[in-house]
Design a protein around this motif. Structure first.
Motif, PDB file in Angstrom:
ATOM      1  N   ARG A  10       1.074  -1.176  -0.192  1.00  0.00           N
ATOM      2  CA  ARG A  10      -0.173  -0.044   0.264  1.00  0.00           C
ATOM      3  C   ARG A  10       0.890   1.238  -0.078  1.00  0.00           C
ATOM      4  O   ARG A  10       0.771   2.376  -0.589  1.00  0.00           O
ATOM      5  CB  ARG A  10      -0.933   0.102   1.759  1.00  0.00           C
ATOM      6  N   ALA A  11       1.504   0.698   1.020  1.00  0.00           N
ATOM      7  CA  ALA A  11       2.592   2.134   0.777  1.00  0.00           C
ATOM      8  C   ALA A  11       3.757   3.038  -0.405  1.00  0.00           C
ATOM      9  O   ALA A  11       3.775   3.615  -1.084  1.00  0.00           O
ATOM     10  CB  ALA A  11       3.918   1.920   2.077  1.00  0.00           C
ATOM     11  N   GLU A  12       3.799   1.598  -0.848  1.00  0.00           N
ATOM     12  CA  GLU A  12       4.574   1.516  -2.625  1.00  0.00           C
ATOM     13  C   GLU A  12       3.618   2.460  -3.147  1.00  0.00           C
ATOM     14  O   GLU A  12       3.870   2.879  -4.385  1.00  0.00           O
ATOM     15  CB  GLU A  12       5.013   0.645  -2.774  1.00  0.00           C
ATOM     16  N   VAL A  13       1.952   1.597  -3.140  1.00  0.00           N
ATOM     17  CA  VAL A  13       1.432   2.194  -4.221  1.00  0.00           C
ATOM     18  C   VAL A  13       1.059   3.876  -4.461  1.00  0.00           C
ATOM     19  O   VAL A  13       1.284   4.106  -5.497  1.00  0.00           O
ATOM     20  CB  VAL A  13       0.078   1.389  -4.435  1.00  0.00           C
ATOM     21  N   TYR A  14       1.063   4.366  -3.287  1.00  0.00           N
ATOM     22  CA  TYR A  14       0.991   5.663  -2.409  1.00  0.00           C
ATOM     23  C   TYR A  14       2.036   6.646  -2.688  1.00  0.00           C
ATOM     24  O   TYR A  14       1.883   7.811  -3.620  1.00  0.00           O
ATOM     25  CB  TYR A  14      -0.103   5.872  -1.260  1.00  0.00           C
ATOM     26  N   GLY A  15       3.276   5.875  -3.208  1.00  0.00           N
ATOM     27  CA  GLY A  15       3.933   6.285  -3.500  1.00  0.00           C
ATOM     28  C   GLY A  15       4.796   6.436  -4.931  1.00  0.00           C
ATOM     29  O   GLY A  15       4.817   7.511  -5.635  1.00  0.00           O
ATOM     30  N   MET A  16       3.782   6.049  -5.606  1.00  0.00           N
ATOM     31  CA  MET A  16       4.057   5.937  -6.908  1.00  0.00           C
ATOM     32  C   MET A  16       2.991   6.828  -7.537  1.00  0.00           C
ATOM     33  O   MET A  16       2.992   7.392  -8.802  1.00  0.00           O
ATOM     34  CB  MET A  16       3.782   4.261  -7.559  1.00  0.00           C
ATOM     35  N   LEU A  17       1.529   6.376  -7.026  1.00  0.00           N
ATOM     36  CA  LEU A  17       1.220   7.255  -7.494  1.00  0.00           C
ATOM     37  C   LEU A  17       1.066   8.963  -7.224  1.00  0.00           C
ATOM     38  O   LEU A  17       1.126  10.288  -7.733  1.00  0.00           O
ATOM     39  CB  LEU A  17      -0.654   7.919  -6.433  1.00  0.00           C
ATOM     40  N   ARG A  18       2.401   9.325  -6.012  1.00  0.00           N
ATOM     41  CA  ARG A  18       2.536  10.915  -5.851  1.00  0.00           C
ATOM     42  C   ARG A  18       4.233  10.699  -6.721  1.00  0.00           C
ATOM     43  O   ARG A  18       3.592  12.123  -7.315  1.00  0.00           O
ATOM     44  CB  ARG A  18       3.350  10.923  -4.598  1.00  0.00           C
ATOM     45  N   GLU A  19       4.486  10.017  -7.532  1.00  0.00           N
ATOM     46  CA  GLU A  19       5.464  10.790  -8.601  1.00  0.00           C
ATOM     47  C   GLU A  19       4.230  10.972  -9.517  1.00  0.00           C
ATOM     48  O   GLU A  19       5.454  11.283 -10.613  1.00  0.00           O
ATOM     49  CB  GLU A  19       6.406   8.927  -8.530  1.00  0.00           C
ATOM     50  N   VAL A  20       3.833   9.915 -10.335  1.00  0.00           N
ATOM     51  CA  VAL A  20       3.182   9.777 -11.500  1.00  0.00           C
ATOM     52  C   VAL A  20       2.302  11.453 -11.377  1.00  0.00           C
ATOM     53  O   VAL A  20       2.213  12.474 -12.432  1.00  0.00           O
ATOM     54  CB  VAL A  20       2.302   9.137 -11.520  1.00  0.00           C
ATOM     55  N   HIS A  21       1.637  11.906 -10.106  1.00  0.00           N
ATOM     56  CA  HIS A  21       1.113  13.782 -10.418  1.00  0.00           C
ATOM     57  C   HIS A  21       2.461  14.517 -10.195  1.00  0.00           C
ATOM     58  O   HIS A  21       1.468  15.529 -10.721  1.00  0.00           O
ATOM     59  CB  HIS A  21       0.183  13.422  -8.844  1.00  0.00           C
ATOM     60  N   VAL A  22       2.892  14.451  -9.492  1.00  0.00           N
ATOM     61  CA  VAL A  22       4.139  15.239  -9.917  1.00  0.00           C
ATOM     62  C   VAL A  22       4.294  15.299 -11.244  1.00  0.00           C
ATOM     63  O   VAL A  22       4.617  16.231 -11.793  1.00  0.00           O
ATOM     64  CB  VAL A  22       5.497  14.449  -9.432  1.00  0.00           C
ATOM     65  N   ARG A  23       4.900  14.152 -12.157  1.00  0.00           N
ATOM     66  CA  ARG A  23       5.558  14.156 -13.501  1.00  0.00           C
ATOM     67  C   ARG A  23       3.889  14.861 -14.760  1.00  0.00           C
ATOM     68  O   ARG A  23       4.291  15.576 -15.339  1.00  0.00           O
ATOM     69  CB  ARG A  23       5.522  13.576 -14.099  1.00  0.00           C
ATOM     70  N   THR A  24       2.928  14.660 -14.259  1.00  0.00           N
ATOM     71  CA  THR A  24       1.872  15.213 -15.075  1.00  0.00           C
ATOM     72  C   THR A  24       1.362  16.492 -14.538  1.00  0.00           C
ATOM     73  O   THR A  24       1.291  17.693 -15.549  1.00  0.00           O
ATOM     74  CB  THR A  24       0.177  14.361 -14.046  1.00  0.00           C
ATOM     75  N   THR A  25       1.406  16.867 -13.342  1.00  0.00           N
ATOM     76  CA  THR A  25       1.661  18.103 -13.189  1.00  0.00           C
ATOM     77  C   THR A  25       2.776  19.197 -13.030  1.00  0.00           C
ATOM     78  O   THR A  25       2.061  20.130 -14.168  1.00  0.00           O
ATOM     79  CB  THR A  25       1.678  18.564 -11.690  1.00  0.00           C
ATOM     80  N   ALA A  26       3.614  18.742 -13.541  1.00  0.00           N
ATOM     81  CA  ALA A  26       5.229  19.339 -15.013  1.00  0.00           C
ATOM     82  C   ALA A  26       4.285  19.472 -16.367  1.00  0.00           C
ATOM     83  O   ALA A  26       5.177  21.059 -16.682  1.00  0.00           O
ATOM     84  CB  ALA A  26       6.658  18.368 -14.130  1.00  0.00           C
TER      85      ALA A  26
END
Length: 882
Positions: A10-26
């Motif tokens: 679960r922690a890994e999923v949330y970590g990947m979610l944050r990383e994808v969100h950062v890349r999309t936001t950029a």
């Protein structure tokens, strides 16, 4: 556990979610596409999607993953130049299909406009939803016409509807299921490919957390499994296992279809276990079934199926480990499956599996009650309207196997007739090219071979071989199933050779056995048995043709099989016996003491591990006597110390073997021959005339038991002649010499016996007649011996065997020539001398091609070449001697 991820995941999923969100936001805020187009982004999105499948009940996480995945693929499609962004665009739209009904505001304006233009999103029915309602057609009993019509409707609806229709994934998965369900198997390879492709497309179109994802993954795994059964492509099975494991992670606890989906998951895992032998995979399948049984309600209709699955998996565990506790639990589970079944179809299936498990327990414990219960369970199952072609065919096959086994132990020919009828019906109900048909063809072949052994009807054996060939033709080359059918075919060819003497059958037996070993991984459960089969085929060929090369190939195969066999393996005594025989025969040709020591050791162990009431104990005891006699004779010839214990044990084993069989037993003559030889060996060591008299009496009794024309007469007459000659040398009674000569003359003229034995008899005849001064008779004997050399030294014999044969017969030509000179026929002497020398040199100088490499790469060509060579050999001696 089903549908539960760990806190670390679960922690890994949330970590990947944050990383994808950062890349999309950029990209959205700064217009910077570099993070979204980085080399690791595609892998990041796949890992996020895969990991999120472990949390099917967490709606908040599922929505977050759906949002980030759909947006990331969408913006990647905008950032990439045409046509490179098309793949991301397609994935994004498939994900937006699921996001838009839940949170329309999260979809870009262009996506909302596209969806609003599609009838399926506004309530209109474009036919896809209606066409996708095919659940009833997946049940047993539906005609092929109905399924084909539904398949055509689905294909047309999918072709004409929007690629973004919300019902598309469901329709694709149902299409895959329909293609797999038709007659228990897809009609063609193209249908199977379409089934796999449709199921895979359904999975791609379904995001993590979707309630149908586990079902779609299961359908994908099932389609891949079907294709593996057809083509034996290991990649298909590996992908099927991967899909099923994903399905298990994506399966929410208390899902309405948990029982059915768990059944399918365990089915594929069980196949993977049977291929890999990995016990951890079997335990994984057991955990799937046990977890499902615990999770479902007592009224769930899949409960019976799961208990039946549990029983079959426990049976597999027993077969791997030999733990009787697993087998007892397997029977209990199958009986429980019968009791809790809520439908006739489920009850019939449970009874079918109960019959299979009871048969296995009978083979372990030998209780007739298990056989009777298995028979009644299968008969009852077949009284119920068949659940499907597959279930009925499986029931008929099991019924055939159970009744065959009951016949073998109770001798009621009616059981065997019913077994053959059931086996034939099992084949008849199997669709052409279905994976199960080959197994049923093989099962029917086994029953027919059994009846051949009971009645001697050659037609049954011929048909069994033909059915075995068909089974092999309908099975992917190189598969474990093909290896098993080859081993069975080898057995039948060998049996037919023993009855017909057709050299081509024995060649086919060896070729098929070699291929079965080649196609079986060393760690596969059947590897040991296939090695045994090869060793037996090679031993048989050696016994008839005397080619030492066969022993040099068969002995390593036998040794390897012994190392692989488990202590409780029922075939171990036979394996030890055959290995002992091969090593003894090898010693008799090479005089290597280590081989003889090993032969005695394995032969003694074979007797020790054979049950006291086993009817084969007599033969194994007699074989031990032969090995011990050989060791005594070798010690005497080489001037070593003859072990008194060996002589005593050899005679005791000979007597015991005879005592273990009835007066009219067909093997009694063979055991009396061994006893007679053991008694002669004791005389040679001790000078005890009583032993020599007993030897001759035993050999005469054996001769009286053999039917006219039996090829064993030749070897028996050779042995009886030795004992009579020994008594003549001691007592000088000319009647003993006369009886020995008559016997050897008869043996030399008997074309049913082995050529080497006939040649030995003829040479012994010549030598004794010459000693008695009967020059004319002696010359006839030597002439017969020289005339038999071309048969004993035929072109199929290996180089080593030819060299040994020449060494054994080195004095023959000289003795024959000397006898001719004494008879006043010098021309005959020269002719015999040149004939013997010419035969041997011709064979040694002949160029013989080693077919081993050719057989490995092109077995059919090698077999054909061997058949041609054999035909040429038979043509060279049209009388068919030997």
């Amino acid at each position: 556990m089903t549908g539960q991820g760990t806190s670390a995941v679960r922690a890994e999923v949330y970590g990947m979610l944050r990383e994808v969100h950062v890349r999309t936001t950029a990209f959205v805020t700064d217009g910077n596409p570099a993070p979204l187009l980085a080399q690791d982004t595609e892998g990041l999105l796949k890992r996020l999607r895969w990991a999120a499948e472990s949390f099917p009940t967490d709606g908040r996480l599922a929505l977050g993953v759906l949002r980030e995945l759909s947006r990331a693929h969408w913006f990647r499609s905008l950032a990439l130049p045409d046509p490179h962004g098309q793949a991301d665009f397609d994935v994004a739209m498939l994900l937006f299909v699921h996001l838009w009904p839940l949170a329309p505001g999260m979809a870009p304006p262009e996506v909302r406009e596209a969806f609003e233009a599609v009838d399926g999103f506004t309530g209109a029915d474009d036919g896809l939803r209606t066409a996708g309602q095919v659940g009833a057609l997946l049940r047993p009993g539906v005609s092929e016409t109905e399924r084909s019509a539904a398949t055509d409707r689905l294909r047309e609806a999918l072709r004409t509807s929007s690629g973004w229709h919300p019902a598309r994934a469901m329709c694709l998965s149902n299409l895959s299921a329909l293609l797999c369900a038709r007659s228990g198997a897809a009609d063609s390879d193209a249908d199977l490919d379409e089934a796999v492709g449709a199921a895979a497309e359904a999975v791609v179109a379904t995001p993590p957390g979707h309630s149908n994802l586990a079902a779609y993954l299961t359908n994908l795994g099932f389609a891949l499994h079907r294709r593996y059964e057809r083509r034996a492509d290991a990649d298909d099975l590996e992908q099927a296992v991967g899909a099923m494991r994903r399905a298990r992670r994506a399966l929410p606890p208390h899902h309405s279809e948990q029982g059915t989906l768990s059944h399918n998951i365990s089915l594929v895992l069980d196949t993977w276990f049977k291929k890999s032998g990995d016990l951890a995979v079997l335990d994984e399948a057991l955990d799937v079934v046990r977890s499902a049984i615990t999770a479902i309600e007592d009224t769930d209709p899949s409960r019976s199926t799961l208990f039946s699955d549990l029983g079959l998996l426990l049976k597999s565990r027993y077969e791997r480990l030999g733990d009787l506790g697993n087998l007892q639990k397997s029977v209990d589970s199958q009986r429980l499956a019968v009791r809790v079944a809520s439908h006739d179809d489920d009850r019939a299936t449970a009874r079918i599996n109960l019959g299979a498990v009871l048969l296995t327990r009978f083979e372990r414990l030998g209780s007739p009650e298990d056989l009777d219960e298995a028979t009644e369970a299968l008969r009852s199952a077949l009284l119920t309207p068949p659940a499907s072609y597959e279930d009925r065919g499986f029931a008929l096959l099991n019924k055939s196997l159970v009744l065959q086994t009951r016949y073998e132990h109770q001798g009621n020919l009616a059981d065997l007739t019913e077994a053959i009828d059931a086996g034939q019906e099992a084949v008849d109900v199997s669709p052409p090219r279905s994976p199960a048909r080959a197994a049923r063809l093989s099962g029917l072949a086994v029953a027919l071979r059994t009846r051949f052994e009971a009645t001697g009807d050659r037609g049954d054996l011929d048909r069994a071989i033909e059915l075995g060939r068909q089974a092999l033709e309908e099975t992917p080359p190189g598969s474990l199933e093909a290896a098993a059918y080859l081993a069975n075919l080898s057995n039948r060819y060998r049996i037919r050779f023993e009855h017909s003497g057709d050299w081509a059958d024995l060649t086919e037996a060896v070729r098929a056995a070699r291929l079965s070993v080649l196609w079986t991984p060393g760690d596969a459960p059947m590897a040991c048995h296939h090695l045994v089969n090869l060793a037996v085929a090679l031993l048989t060929r050696y016994e008839h043709f005397g080619d030492l090369d066969d022993l040099e190939e068969g002995i390593p195969a036998g040794r390897k099989a012994v190392r692989m066999a488990s202590p409780g393996d029922p075939s171990l005594p036979r394996l030890l016996t055959d290995l002992g025989i091969m090593l003894r025969l090898y010693f008799e040709r090479t005089y290597e003491p280590a081989a003889l020591t090993e032969a005695v050791s394995w032969s003694r162990e074979a007797v020790q591990v054979t049950a006291p009431d086993d009817p084969r104990l007599a033969g194994r005891t007699s074989n031990l006597s032969v090995a011990l006699q050989t060791r005594c004779q070798f010690a005497r010839i080489t001037g070593g110390t003859v072990g008194a214990d060996d002589i005593t044990e050899a005679v005791e084993c000979g007597h015991r073997a005879v005592d273990l069989v009835a007066a009219q037993d067909p093997h009694r003559a063979q055991y009396l021959t061994v006893l007679g030889n053991a008694l002669r060996t004791r005389f040679e060591q001790s000078g005890d005339h009583t032993s020599l008299d007993e030897s001759i009496a035993a050999l005469r009794q054996a001769q009286g038991l053999l039917p006219a024309g039996d090829p064993r007469h030749v070897r028996l007459l050779v042995h009886k002649g030795r004992s009579l000659q020994a008594r003549f040398a001691e007592g000088g009674d000319p009647r003993d010499a006369d009886e020995a000569l008559v016997g050897w003359q008869s043996a030399a003229a008997n074309r049913t016996g082995a050529a080497t034995d006939r040649a030995h008899a003829a040479e012994s005849w010549g030598a004794l007649a010459a000693f008695l001064g009967r020059t004319r008779s002696a010359l006839d004997g030597y002439t017969a011996a020289v005339g038999l050399l071309p048969v004993a030294a035929w072109r199929g014999v290996g180089k080593t065997s030819l060299e040994r044969l020449i060494a054994d017969r080195s004095s023959l030509s000289g003795a024959a020539a000397a006898c001719a000179m004494q008879a006043g026929e010098p021309e005959t002497g020269v002719e015999l001398l040149e004939q013997a020398r010419g035969i041997m040199w011709a064979q040694l100088l002949e160029i013989r091609t080693d077919l081993t490499r050719l057989a490995e790469r092109h077995p059919e060509v090698a077999a054909r070449l061997e058949r041609v060579r054999g035909a040429l050999d038979r043509f060279a001696w049209p009388q068919g001697e030997g």
